[in-house]
Design a protein around this motif. Sequence first.
Motif, PDB file in Angstrom:
ATOM      1  N   GLU A  60      -8.351  16.247  -4.997  1.00 59.56           N
ATOM      2  CA  GLU A  60      -8.133  16.847  -3.424  1.00 59.56           C
ATOM      3  C   GLU A  60      -9.486  16.424  -2.851  1.00 59.56           C
ATOM      4  O   GLU A  60      -9.504  15.821  -1.460  1.00 59.56           O
ATOM      5  N   LYS A  61     -10.891  16.169  -3.228  1.00 59.22           N
ATOM      6  CA  LYS A  61     -11.941  15.855  -2.489  1.00 59.22           C
ATOM      7  C   LYS A  61     -11.800  14.459  -1.961  1.00 59.22           C
ATOM      8  O   LYS A  61     -12.231  14.157  -0.826  1.00 59.22           O
ATOM      9  N   GLN A  62     -11.556  13.896  -3.165  1.00 55.06           N
ATOM     10  CA  GLN A  62     -11.596  12.245  -2.681  1.00 55.06           C
ATOM     11  C   GLN A  62     -10.162  11.916  -1.516  1.00 55.06           C
ATOM     12  O   GLN A  62     -10.545  11.000  -0.769  1.00 55.06           O
ATOM     13  N   ARG A  63      -9.238  12.609  -1.782  1.00 52.26           N
ATOM     14  CA  ARG A  63      -8.305  12.441  -0.702  1.00 52.26           C
ATOM     15  C   ARG A  63      -8.817  12.831   0.649  1.00 52.26           C
ATOM     16  O   ARG A  63      -8.351  12.139   1.451  1.00 52.26           O
ATOM     17  N   HIS A  64      -9.410  13.944   0.788  1.00 54.01           N
ATOM     18  CA  HIS A  64     -10.029  14.304   2.108  1.00 54.01           C
ATOM     19  C   HIS A  64     -10.783  13.364   2.530  1.00 54.01           C
ATOM     20  O   HIS A  64     -11.051  12.967   3.771  1.00 54.01           O
ATOM     21  N   ILE A  65     -11.681  12.789   1.596  1.00 50.46           N
ATOM     22  CA  ILE A  65     -12.677  11.926   2.327  1.00 50.46           C
ATOM     23  C   ILE A  65     -11.955  10.509   2.648  1.00 50.46           C
ATOM     24  O   ILE A  65     -12.207  10.041   3.808  1.00 50.46           O
ATOM     25  N   LEU A  66     -10.895  10.020   1.958  1.00 49.54           N
ATOM     26  CA  LEU A  66      -9.867   9.048   2.548  1.00 49.54           C
ATOM     27  C   LEU A  66      -9.346   9.492   3.826  1.00 49.54           C
ATOM     28  O   LEU A  66      -9.192   8.462   4.638  1.00 49.54           O
TER      29      LEU A  66
ATOM     30  N   GLN B 138     -10.137  11.338   6.167  1.00 45.01           N
ATOM     31  CA  GLN B 138     -11.230  11.574   7.291  1.00 45.01           C
ATOM     32  C   GLN B 138     -11.829  10.156   7.602  1.00 45.01           C
ATOM     33  O   GLN B 138     -11.864   9.782   8.968  1.00 45.01           O
ATOM     34  N   THR B 139     -11.917   9.263   6.624  1.00 41.44           N
ATOM     35  CA  THR B 139     -12.455   7.863   6.830  1.00 41.44           C
ATOM     36  C   THR B 139     -11.350   7.179   7.871  1.00 41.44           C
ATOM     37  O   THR B 139     -11.786   6.436   8.711  1.00 41.44           O
ATOM     38  N   ILE B 140     -10.288   7.289   7.310  1.00 40.69           N
ATOM     39  CA  ILE B 140      -9.103   6.398   8.128  1.00 40.69           C
ATOM     40  C   ILE B 140      -8.781   7.048   9.660  1.00 40.69           C
ATOM     41  O   ILE B 140      -8.666   6.558  10.509  1.00 40.69           O
ATOM     42  N   THR B 141      -9.015   8.476   9.582  1.00 42.15           N
ATOM     43  CA  THR B 141      -8.846   9.050  11.004  1.00 42.15           C
ATOM     44  C   THR B 141      -9.991   8.654  11.942  1.00 42.15           C
ATOM     45  O   THR B 141      -9.727   8.285  13.223  1.00 42.15           O
ATOM     46  N   ASN B 142     -11.052   8.514  11.122  1.00 41.08           N
ATOM     47  CA  ASN B 142     -12.354   8.345  12.190  1.00 41.08           C
ATOM     48  C   ASN B 142     -12.283   6.673  12.557  1.00 41.08           C
ATOM     49  O   ASN B 142     -12.709   6.265  13.790  1.00 41.08           O
ATOM     50  N   TYR B 143     -11.741   5.799  11.593  1.00 39.40           N
ATOM     51  CA  TYR B 143     -11.775   4.563  11.847  1.00 39.40           C
ATOM     52  C   TYR B 143     -10.353   4.248  12.988  1.00 39.40           C
ATOM     53  O   TYR B 143     -10.831   3.367  13.798  1.00 39.40           O
ATOM     54  N   GLN B 144      -9.414   5.222  13.029  1.00 37.99           N
ATOM     55  CA  GLN B 144      -8.572   4.946  14.036  1.00 37.99           C
ATOM     56  C   GLN B 144      -9.199   5.166  15.389  1.00 37.99           C
ATOM     57  O   GLN B 144      -8.392   4.491  16.530  1.00 37.99           O
TER      58      GLN B 144
END
Length: 252
Positions: free
Chosen positions: A12-18, A20-26
């Motif tokens: 769950e923690k790693q999924r949240h990082i992924l 968030q990273t994709i959302t920020n990249y957007q």
Amino acid sequence: MAIKVYIAEDNEKQRHILEQTITNYQLFSNWELELTYSSGAGDKLLEKIDRRNQWNIYFLDINLDEDAGLSNGFALAQEIRKFDPLGFIVFITVRSELSFLTFQYRVQALDFIIKDPAMDIRERVQTCLKTIEQRLDLLTTNQTVKLNTGNEITSFIVDDILYFSTNKEHVLSLHTKNNQYLIYQTTLNNLEEQLSDSFLRCHRGFLINKKSITSIAKDFSSITSEDGVTIPVSVRKKRQLKSLQSKLLFCS
């Protein structure tokens, strides 16, 4: 053009990082990037994939939720490849020794990210997304071809196609570097006209990518494709093949 992103990560923690990273990249992307679905279960992710969309990105953990179906990320990637030959697949795992399996499963992964506690995977994820955008910039409309594979319209990169061949009941076979597909509702004549710059109609039953030719018989009676298959050349096409020989990529 929408690029849909899917995540299969049971931590769950790693999924949240992924996510968030994709959302920020957007926020800074020139492309229409959309985080479409995120889950720890491979079978659930498979159900949610939009198979009509042309471009998809998949971040797949190798060891997924064991209580759900498709707990192996490689097996999930194989299922994805059955309907999405152009999707960008990125594997994420703590086990670096598994990277060689991407070749064994023949799923053409873009990258293999190691979840190292000493490293922040955000930068690697962003690099992957940037690489994908650069590749898509190069893929102009005449570098891909959309074909009916039975249940859906699928896009293929022209350079990945080795040749087309006739099949029974007015169905064609499309041979790529790694797979074979049945193609419906078109003919070799139509494809020859559409792909005339890149392909050679060497026989009434074959349309071959010029770039995939590795050798030509001395009497010009046959061609060998990149996958080792010998393809016949009709008598009336020998002259055209002779004129093309010096322009082909291989050394005759």
